[in-house]
Write a protein that holds these residues in place. Structure first.
Motif, PDB file in Angstrom:
ATOM      1  N   UNK A  41     -52.149  17.326  52.005  1.00  0.00           N
ATOM      2  CA  UNK A  41     -50.846  16.836  51.564  1.00  0.00           C
ATOM      3  C   UNK A  41     -50.353  17.565  50.258  1.00  0.00           C
ATOM      4  N   UNK A  42     -49.184  18.051  50.550  1.00  0.00           N
ATOM      5  CA  UNK A  42     -48.484  18.772  49.440  1.00  0.00           C
ATOM      6  C   UNK A  42     -47.892  17.656  48.226  1.00  0.00           C
ATOM      7  N   UNK A  43     -48.199  17.439  47.176  1.00  0.00           N
ATOM      8  CA  UNK A  43     -47.351  16.778  46.081  1.00  0.00           C
ATOM      9  C   UNK A  43     -46.306  17.959  45.761  1.00  0.00           C
ATOM     10  N   UNK A  44     -45.077  17.980  46.815  1.00  0.00           N
ATOM     11  CA  UNK A  44     -44.197  19.041  46.611  1.00  0.00           C
ATOM     12  C   UNK A  44     -43.697  18.937  45.136  1.00  0.00           C
ATOM     13  N   UNK A  45     -43.462  17.941  44.727  1.00  0.00           N
ATOM     14  CA  UNK A  45     -43.046  17.731  43.402  1.00  0.00           C
ATOM     15  C   UNK A  45     -43.555  16.502  42.741  1.00  0.00           C
ATOM     16  N   UNK A  46     -43.887  16.514  41.284  1.00  0.00           N
ATOM     17  CA  UNK A  46     -43.841  15.168  40.767  1.00  0.00           C
ATOM     18  C   UNK A  46     -42.628  14.430  40.380  1.00  0.00           C
ATOM     19  N   UNK A  47     -41.498  15.283  40.635  1.00  0.00           N
ATOM     20  CA  UNK A  47     -40.261  14.534  40.325  1.00  0.00           C
ATOM     21  C   UNK A  47     -39.814  13.603  41.427  1.00  0.00           C
ATOM     22  N   UNK A  48     -39.145  12.516  40.760  1.00  0.00           N
ATOM     23  CA  UNK A  48     -38.738  11.474  41.700  1.00  0.00           C
ATOM     24  C   UNK A  48     -37.314  11.020  41.122  1.00  0.00           C
ATOM     25  N   UNK A  49     -36.334  10.755  41.862  1.00  0.00           N
ATOM     26  CA  UNK A  49     -35.302   9.895  41.500  1.00  0.00           C
ATOM     27  C   UNK A  49     -35.446   8.467  41.115  1.00  0.00           C
ATOM     28  N   UNK A  50     -36.493   7.823  41.391  1.00  0.00           N
ATOM     29  CA  UNK A  50     -36.923   6.591  40.929  1.00  0.00           C
ATOM     30  C   UNK A  50     -38.071   6.638  39.952  1.00  0.00           C
ATOM     31  N   UNK A  51     -38.384   5.630  39.546  1.00  0.00           N
ATOM     32  CA  UNK A  51     -39.460   5.524  38.298  1.00  0.00           C
ATOM     33  C   UNK A  51     -40.162   4.255  38.730  1.00  0.00           C
ATOM     34  N   UNK A  52     -40.918   3.910  39.850  1.00  0.00           N
ATOM     35  CA  UNK A  52     -41.301   2.825  40.281  1.00  0.00           C
ATOM     36  C   UNK A  52     -42.595   2.289  39.458  1.00  0.00           C
ATOM     37  N   UNK A  53     -42.479   0.907  39.097  1.00  0.00           N
ATOM     38  CA  UNK A  53     -43.610   0.289  38.546  1.00  0.00           C
ATOM     39  C   UNK A  53     -45.245   0.624  39.408  1.00  0.00           C
ATOM     40  N   UNK A  54     -45.018   0.721  40.621  1.00  0.00           N
ATOM     41  CA  UNK A  54     -46.339   0.625  41.279  1.00  0.00           C
ATOM     42  C   UNK A  54     -46.671   2.199  41.516  1.00  0.00           C
ATOM     43  N   UNK A  55     -45.856   3.024  40.906  1.00  0.00           N
ATOM     44  CA  UNK A  55     -46.021   4.379  41.247  1.00  0.00           C
ATOM     45  C   UNK A  55     -47.448   4.861  40.681  1.00  0.00           C
ATOM     46  N   UNK A  56     -48.339   5.483  41.543  1.00  0.00           N
ATOM     47  CA  UNK A  56     -49.747   5.844  41.081  1.00  0.00           C
ATOM     48  C   UNK A  56     -50.023   7.250  40.844  1.00  0.00           C
ATOM     49  N   UNK A  57     -48.918   8.118  40.888  1.00  0.00           N
ATOM     50  CA  UNK A  57     -48.822   9.273  40.327  1.00  0.00           C
ATOM     51  C   UNK A  57     -47.967   9.447  39.229  1.00  0.00           C
ATOM     52  N   UNK A  58     -47.508   8.313  38.530  1.00  0.00           N
ATOM     53  CA  UNK A  58     -46.599   8.453  37.533  1.00  0.00           C
ATOM     54  C   UNK A  58     -45.427   9.331  37.602  1.00  0.00           C
ATOM     55  N   UNK A  59     -44.584   9.392  38.872  1.00  0.00           N
ATOM     56  CA  UNK A  59     -43.557  10.110  39.123  1.00  0.00           C
ATOM     57  C   UNK A  59     -42.355   9.595  38.453  1.00  0.00           C
ATOM     58  N   UNK A  60     -41.188  10.257  38.202  1.00  0.00           N
ATOM     59  CA  UNK A  60     -40.002  10.002  37.814  1.00  0.00           C
ATOM     60  C   UNK A  60     -39.183  11.065  37.376  1.00  0.00           C
ATOM     61  N   UNK A  61     -38.038  10.912  36.721  1.00  0.00           N
ATOM     62  CA  UNK A  61     -36.875  11.925  36.872  1.00  0.00           C
ATOM     63  C   UNK A  61     -37.359  13.041  36.008  1.00  0.00           C
TER      64      UNK A  61
END
Ligand code: SF4
Ligand code: SF4
Length: 303
Positions: A5-25
């Motif tokens: 499974x590629x974590x293609x990017x850690x970047x995300x348009x959201x910043x969800x409280x439940x995100x187990x990878x600490x992704x965000x903008x």
């Protein structure tokens, strides 16, 4: 092992409280096309891999790269899936525009996050619009839903780490990453010594790993087999021995409590669940095992 499974990017348009990878903008760490080619070539060498996923973060933020990644994986003989928060499905016909190119590459699975964390209380969520579009286009798609943590009074079973009649935490949130820092406060806890088993990952014989652009080969989020830019992925996978791994070994012998004991990590008396303790102990051990624990951003630490 059958999946990469590629974590293609850690970047995300959201910043969800439940995100187990600490992704965000602002999160760093996106694959280049050449890196994707390298991983796919190694996946073929492993010999047992038949499924490739593109996830994140939000893989649609790097849309051409994701579509090319799907094409390359299909060309390598793999079935391919994509996981997305479906932010791009702003209207039904717009969703068709985004999904059309994926139809050409015979996608095996499109997983769409559809829950209160991603959509709040919207009447028609973007995931539902995306699902409608996928069905119209003949793409195999499904929604995935994470329920908010809830306290279930008096429902402890008396088995394992649950004391009979004590409140337990329900819902699907996994207490790793941002979920620990944002959602664990105020929830009922159980004694750290009661968490003697990893219940969610096949540490000895993982069926899949997640890889990131920093080279980490994740068995569980932030827990790595090694760095695939330092040693080829196929060698790392073939040489993996959970019992001699400095983190998986203790986890196999005594679960998260065993990990805390073997390294003498004493943090708090109680934790919400196994993962909460495991993640917290691992965070305390980051500097001791940089090769096997990381990247730090997955532990909420900006470098
Ligand atoms: S849970 Fe998914 S949508 Fe939310 S921040 Fe993490 S990667 Fe993004
Ligand atoms: S956080 Fe630890 S206990 Fe939870 S699934 Fe991962 S390795 Fe297992």
């Amino acid at each position: 092992m059958t999946g990469i499974h590629f974590l293609l990017t850690y970047r995300c348009n959201f910043e969800c409280d439940h995100c187990f990878l600490y992704c965000g903008p602002r999160a760093a760490g996106t694959f280049t096309l050449e890196q994707i080619r390298q991983v796919l070539a190694e996946a073929v060498k492993i010999g047992t891999i038949d499924t490739i996923y593109y996830e994140g973060g939000e893989p649609f933020l790097f849309y051409p790269l994701m579509v090319e990644g799907v094409r390359l994986a299909r060309a390598a003989g793999m079935q391919t899936g994509v996981v997305t928060n479906a932010y791009w499905a702003t209207a039904s016909e717009d969703a068709d525009l985004w999904l059309g190119p994926l139809c050409k590459h015979d996608l095996y699975d499109l997983s769409l996050s559809d829950d209160v964390f991603h959509s709040g209380d919207e009447k028609e969520t973007s995931a539902q619009r995306a699902l409608g579009s996928a069905r119209k286009l003949g793409l195999p798609a499904r929604t995935i839903c994470i329920e908010e943590p809830r306290v279930e009074e008096g429902s402890g079973s008396g088995t394992g780490s649950q004391e009979k009649g004590q409140p337990v935490v329900g819902g699907d949130v996994v207490f790793r990453g941002r979920a620990v820092d944002k959602l664990a406060g105020g929830l009922p806890r159980r004694p750290w010594k009661s968490f003697t088993e990893c219940k969610r990952e096949e540490l000895e014989d993982p069926g899949r790993v997640h890889v990131d652009s920093f080279g980490n080969v994740h068995i569980c989020q932030g827990l790595s087999m090694g760095n695939m830019w330092e040693r080829p992925l196929s060698e790392i996978v073939k040489g993996y021995d959970a019992k001699s791994h400095p983190i998986c070994g203790p986890l196999l012998r005594g679960g998260p409590a065993g990990l805390a004991e073997e390294y003498g990590v004493r943090l708090e008396e109680g934790y919400v669940d196994e993962c909460h303790l495991c993640y917290s102990v691992r965070r305390a051990l980051l500097d001791k095992f940089p090769k096997y624990l990381g990247p730090k951003q997955v532990y909420g630490i900006e470098e």
